[in-house]
Scaffold this motif. Structure first.
Motif, PDB file in Angstrom:
ATOM      1  N   MET A 290       0.907  -1.341  -0.051  1.00 16.01           N
ATOM      2  CA  MET A 290       0.117   0.039   0.249  1.00 16.01           C
ATOM      3  C   MET A 290       0.785   1.354   0.080  1.00 16.01           C
ATOM      4  SD  MET A 290      -3.221   0.967   2.544  1.00 16.01           S
ATOM      5  CE  MET A 290      -2.557   0.380   3.920  1.00 16.01           C
ATOM      6  N   LYS A 291       0.591   2.177  -0.896  1.00 14.78           N
ATOM      7  CA  LYS A 291       1.179   3.589  -1.169  1.00 14.78           C
ATOM      8  C   LYS A 291       0.516   4.598  -0.272  1.00 14.78           C
ATOM      9  CE  LYS A 291       3.300   2.709  -5.432  1.00 14.78           C
ATOM     10  NZ  LYS A 291       2.761   2.661  -6.727  1.00 14.78           N
ATOM     11  N   ILE A 292       1.205   4.977   1.031  1.00 11.29           N
ATOM     12  CA  ILE A 292       0.491   5.660   1.945  1.00 11.29           C
ATOM     13  C   ILE A 292       1.223   7.021   1.972  1.00 11.29           C
ATOM     14  CG2 ILE A 292      -0.210   6.223   4.292  1.00 11.29           C
ATOM     15  CD1 ILE A 292       0.533   2.959   4.972  1.00 11.29           C
ATOM     16  N   LEU A 293       0.193   8.136   1.615  1.00 11.48           N
ATOM     17  CA  LEU A 293       0.808   9.695   1.638  1.00 11.48           C
ATOM     18  C   LEU A 293       0.403  10.040   3.321  1.00 11.48           C
ATOM     19  CD1 LEU A 293       1.965  12.402   0.562  1.00 11.48           C
ATOM     20  CD2 LEU A 293      -0.426  12.768  -0.287  1.00 11.48           C
ATOM     21  N   ALA A 294       1.499  10.130   3.973  1.00 16.54           N
ATOM     22  CA  ALA A 294       1.436  10.607   5.511  1.00 16.54           C
ATOM     23  C   ALA A 294       1.790  12.184   5.411  1.00 16.54           C
ATOM     24  CB  ALA A 294       2.507   9.773   6.268  1.00 16.54           C
ATOM     25  N   ILE A 295       0.696  12.845   6.207  1.00  9.94           N
ATOM     26  CA  ILE A 295       0.883  14.331   6.313  1.00  9.94           C
ATOM     27  C   ILE A 295       0.864  14.702   7.785  1.00  9.94           C
ATOM     28  CG2 ILE A 295      -0.045  16.491   5.722  1.00  9.94           C
ATOM     29  CD1 ILE A 295      -1.629  15.368   3.186  1.00  9.94           C
ATOM     30  N   ASP A 296       1.711  15.466   8.459  1.00  9.45           N
ATOM     31  CA  ASP A 296       1.790  15.904   9.710  1.00  9.45           C
ATOM     32  C   ASP A 296       1.798  17.367   9.727  1.00  9.45           C
ATOM     33  OD1 ASP A 296       2.070  15.990  12.540  1.00  9.45           O
ATOM     34  OD2 ASP A 296       4.296  15.518  12.475  1.00  9.45           O
ATOM     35  N   ILE A 297       0.320  18.064  10.217  1.00 14.72           N
ATOM     36  CA  ILE A 297       0.405  19.415  10.389  1.00 14.72           C
ATOM     37  C   ILE A 297       0.534  20.014  11.642  1.00 14.72           C
ATOM     38  CG2 ILE A 297      -1.417  21.335   9.777  1.00 14.72           C
ATOM     39  CD1 ILE A 297      -3.036  19.117   8.313  1.00 14.72           C
ATOM     40  N   GLY A 298       1.735  20.523  11.765  1.00 24.26           N
ATOM     41  CA  GLY A 298       2.048  21.249  13.157  1.00 24.26           C
ATOM     42  C   GLY A 298       1.971  22.863  12.975  1.00 24.26           C
ATOM     43  N   GLY A 299       2.117  23.482  14.209  1.00 24.23           N
ATOM     44  CA  GLY A 299       2.019  24.764  14.055  1.00 24.23           C
ATOM     45  C   GLY A 299       2.952  25.624  13.593  1.00 24.23           C
ATOM     46  N   THR A 300       4.077  24.865  13.241  1.00 28.16           N
ATOM     47  CA  THR A 300       5.478  25.677  12.780  1.00 28.16           C
ATOM     48  C   THR A 300       5.843  25.195  11.242  1.00 28.16           C
ATOM     49  OG1 THR A 300       6.873  24.742  14.061  1.00 28.16           O
ATOM     50  CG2 THR A 300       6.439  26.827  14.746  1.00 28.16           C
ATOM     51  N   SER A 301       5.467  23.842  10.991  1.00 27.74           N
ATOM     52  CA  SER A 301       5.959  23.435  10.000  1.00 27.74           C
ATOM     53  C   SER A 301       4.873  22.221   9.535  1.00 27.74           C
ATOM     54  CB  SER A 301       7.317  22.756   9.700  1.00 27.74           C
ATOM     55  OG  SER A 301       7.374  21.573  10.611  1.00 27.74           O
ATOM     56  N   ILE A 302       4.938  21.955   8.219  1.00 27.81           N
ATOM     57  CA  ILE A 302       4.107  20.752   7.822  1.00 27.81           C
ATOM     58  C   ILE A 302       5.014  19.703   7.243  1.00 27.81           C
ATOM     59  CG2 ILE A 302       2.547  19.954   5.903  1.00 27.81           C
ATOM     60  CD1 ILE A 302       1.121  22.799   6.586  1.00 27.81           C
ATOM     61  N   LYS A 303       5.177  18.506   7.640  1.00 28.23           N
ATOM     62  CA  LYS A 303       5.852  17.539   6.968  1.00 28.23           C
ATOM     63  C   LYS A 303       5.081  16.460   6.035  1.00 28.23           C
ATOM     64  CE  LYS A 303       8.591  17.416  11.485  1.00 28.23           C
ATOM     65  NZ  LYS A 303       7.676  17.712  12.333  1.00 28.23           N
ATOM     66  N   MET A 304       5.737  16.022   5.089  1.00 27.52           N
ATOM     67  CA  MET A 304       4.932  15.034   4.267  1.00 27.52           C
ATOM     68  C   MET A 304       5.668  13.726   3.649  1.00 27.52           C
ATOM     69  SD  MET A 304       2.175  17.184   2.122  1.00 27.52           S
ATOM     70  CE  MET A 304       2.864  18.040   0.939  1.00 27.52           C
ATOM     71  N   CYS A 305       5.404  12.736   3.571  1.00 25.63           N
ATOM     72  CA  CYS A 305       6.380  11.624   3.058  1.00 25.63           C
ATOM     73  C   CYS A 305       5.416  10.502   2.293  1.00 25.63           C
ATOM     74  CB  CYS A 305       7.203  11.172   4.085  1.00 25.63           C
ATOM     75  SG  CYS A 305       6.506   9.851   5.346  1.00 25.63           S
ATOM     76  N   MET A 306       5.962   9.571   1.677  1.00 28.39           N
ATOM     77  CA  MET A 306       5.406   8.664   1.379  1.00 28.39           C
ATOM     78  C   MET A 306       5.850   7.602   2.383  1.00 28.39           C
ATOM     79  SD  MET A 306       3.466   9.077  -1.191  1.00 28.39           S
ATOM     80  CE  MET A 306       3.054   7.311  -1.542  1.00 28.39           C
ATOM     81  N   ALA A 307       5.143   6.368   2.754  1.00 27.48           N
ATOM     82  CA  ALA A 307       5.425   5.377   3.646  1.00 27.48           C
ATOM     83  C   ALA A 307       4.718   4.070   3.311  1.00 27.48           C
ATOM     84  CB  ALA A 307       4.842   5.748   5.053  1.00 27.48           C
ATOM     85  N   ASP A 308       5.470   2.949   3.786  1.00 28.86           N
ATOM     86  CA  ASP A 308       4.488   1.685   3.351  1.00 28.86           C
ATOM     87  C   ASP A 308       4.199   1.186   4.610  1.00 28.86           C
ATOM     88  OD1 ASP A 308       6.897   0.711   4.733  1.00 28.86           O
ATOM     89  OD2 ASP A 308       7.882  -0.078   2.927  1.00 28.86           O
ATOM     90  N   GLU A 309       3.531   0.081   4.633  1.00 32.12           N
ATOM     91  CA  GLU A 309       3.258  -0.869   5.804  1.00 32.12           C
ATOM     92  C   GLU A 309       4.258  -1.009   7.051  1.00 32.12           C
ATOM     93  OE1 GLU A 309       2.489  -1.818   2.796  1.00 32.12           O
ATOM     94  OE2 GLU A 309       0.602  -2.932   2.774  1.00 32.12           O
ATOM     95  N   LYS A 310       5.501  -1.022   6.683  1.00 32.43           N
ATOM     96  CA  LYS A 310       6.540  -1.216   7.689  1.00 32.43           C
ATOM     97  C   LYS A 310       7.141  -0.002   8.192  1.00 32.43           C
ATOM     98  CE  LYS A 310       7.796  -5.821   6.175  1.00 32.43           C
ATOM     99  NZ  LYS A 310       8.344  -6.379   4.753  1.00 32.43           N
ATOM    100  N   GLY A 311       6.475   1.098   7.764  1.00 35.46           N
ATOM    101  CA  GLY A 311       6.972   2.428   8.410  1.00 35.46           C
ATOM    102  C   GLY A 311       8.513   2.805   7.607  1.00 35.46           C
ATOM    103  N   ASN A 312       8.475   2.091   6.246  1.00 33.36           N
ATOM    104  CA  ASN A 312       9.759   2.827   5.720  1.00 33.36           C
ATOM    105  C   ASN A 312       9.117   4.289   4.904  1.00 33.36           C
ATOM    106  OD1 ASN A 312      11.475   0.702   6.033  1.00 33.36           O
ATOM    107  ND2 ASN A 312      10.100  -0.595   4.620  1.00 33.36           N
ATOM    108  N   ALA A 313       9.793   5.067   5.239  1.00 37.78           N
ATOM    109  CA  ALA A 313       9.340   6.469   4.616  1.00 37.78           C
ATOM    110  C   ALA A 313      10.427   6.950   3.687  1.00 37.78           C
ATOM    111  CB  ALA A 313       9.291   7.534   5.568  1.00 37.78           C
ATOM    112  N   SER A 314       9.845   7.596   2.561  1.00 33.59           N
ATOM    113  CA  SER A 314      10.649   8.171   1.312  1.00 33.59           C
ATOM    114  C   SER A 314       9.922   9.493   1.037  1.00 33.59           C
ATOM    115  CB  SER A 314      10.636   7.276   0.180  1.00 33.59           C
ATOM    116  OG  SER A 314       9.266   6.985  -0.274  1.00 33.59           O
ATOM    117  N   ALA A 315      10.559  10.047   0.060  1.00 28.87           N
ATOM    118  CA  ALA A 315      10.126  11.405  -0.425  1.00 28.87           C
ATOM    119  C   ALA A 315       9.623  12.550   0.427  1.00 28.87           C
ATOM    120  CB  ALA A 315       8.979  11.268  -1.416  1.00 28.87           C
ATOM    121  N   PHE A 316      10.498  12.716   1.707  1.00 28.28           N
ATOM    122  CA  PHE A 316      10.273  13.552   2.679  1.00 28.28           C
ATOM    123  C   PHE A 316      10.444  15.054   2.279  1.00 28.28           C
ATOM    124  CE2 PHE A 316      11.467  16.040   6.315  1.00 28.28           C
ATOM    125  CZ  PHE A 316      10.629  15.925   7.281  1.00 28.28           C
ATOM    126  N   ILE A 317       9.065  15.884   2.430  1.00 35.06           N
ATOM    127  CA  ILE A 317       9.319  17.365   2.432  1.00 35.06           C
ATOM    128  C   ILE A 317       8.815  17.836   3.767  1.00 35.06           C
ATOM    129  CG2 ILE A 317       9.166  17.202  -0.042  1.00 35.06           C
ATOM    130  CD1 ILE A 317       6.491  18.593  -0.063  1.00 35.06           C
TER     131      ILE A 317
END
Ligand SMILES: [Zn+2]
Length: 297
Positions: A1-28
């Motif tokens: 499964m290709k998961i797009l993960a987004i973390d919205i914080g007060g100062t910054s927003i982080k995003m990455c692609m992740a898989d079921e094992k928690g391997n993250a890539s394409a972090f911005i």
């Protein structure tokens, strides 16, 4: 499964692609500019997703603020996020991208991140506390987050540990976070020297042998321990996972553990106090985990 993960914080927003094992890539990561309002915030994230990512099956979102995770909407956002309260985040992203979307509060998401991929991997029940500007908390029972009536369970930062003490933003006085947060440590340290503006500077000062600062640190560790002792007596949990930038200092985990165990009832003292292992990626990986089945051992 290709998961797009987004973390919205007060100062910054982080995003990455992740898989079921928690391997993250394409972090911005980019500034959230939350002061421009909820609509701007959401439009900007959508724009960045379109610019950066081509293909994903689901989206998981971790966000600051109180969240109705069933509806994927914001129940309440503070003044740092004007116009964010009431926004139907899940519906907006599902309409835009046509994939399933799940939304969770950032502290709960961080706890789920630790459960799936971090320090909580081998534990079904634990408490999670994050020390920073305030103190965030989450309760994990049977590998899922206990939410309470309004999704707000685990507000450990507002345990009243010093009745009649310092006034807190929440309107009460003497809350745990007024004494045990990183902000509280910095405030006391600044009374010694105005160079102690953050955790990093404080630990540099300690390494250089500032004796007054060592006393301030010991007092603060005691405050942190008070909260952990009270929570241990309520929950009798097998483990407590503690995180936040300041807790990256291994020395602190040892100090807090020793002080807390000294103060708690002996029969509770087999609680394990563990360092969160995902650092500032906990929210992001927690967001990714929202689409995974709960992992009861
Ligand atoms: Zn409070």
């Amino acid at each position: 499964m290709k998961i797009l993960a987004i973390d919205i914080g007060g100062t910054s927003i982080k995003m990455c692609m992740a898989d079921e094992k928690g391997n993250a890539s394409a972090f911005i990561e980019f500034d959230s500019e939350a002061e421009k309002g909820g609509q701007y915030l959401v439009d900007n994230i959508i724009k960045k997703v379109i610019e950066t990512y081509i293909e994903f099956d689901v989206i998981g979102i971790s966000t600051a603020s109180q969240v109705n995770s069933e509806e994927g909407s914001i129940i309440y956002a503070n003044e740092n996020f004007p116009g964010y309260t009431g926004m139907k985040i899940k519906a907006i992203f599902e309409a835009e991208f046509g994939v399933p979307v799940k939304v969770e509060n950032d502290v709960n998401a961080a706890a789920l991140g630790e459960k799936h991929f971090g320090a909580g991997k081998e534990i079904n029940d634990f408490l999670c506390l994050t020390y920073g500007t305030g103190i965030g908390g989450a309760i994990v029972i049977d590998s899922t987050v206990y939410k309470g009536l309004n999704g707000g369970a685990g507000e450990f930062g507002h345990l009243i540990l010093h009745p009649g003490g310092e006034k807190c933003n929440c309107g009460c006085v003497g809350c745990y976070e007024m004494y045990g947060s990183t902000t509280a440590l910095v405030k006391k340290s600044l009374e010694i020297d105005n160079k102690y503006i953050n955790g990093r500077m404080i630990f540099e000062g300690l390494e250089q042998g500032d004796v007054s600062l060592e006393r301030v640190l010991n007092d603060w560790v005691l405050e942190v321990a008070y909260g952990l002792v009270s929570l241990t007596h309520i929950f009798n949990p097998p483990a407590i996972i503690i995180g936040g930038g300041i807790m990256e200092q291994d020395r602190l985990i040892a100090m807090v553990t020793s002080k807390a165990k000294q103060l708690m009832l002996k029969s509770f003292s087999n609680v394990e106090i563990l360092k969160a292992s995902l650092g500032n990626k906990a929210g992001l990986l927690g967001a990714a985990s929202l689409h995974l089945p709960s992992k009861t051992l």
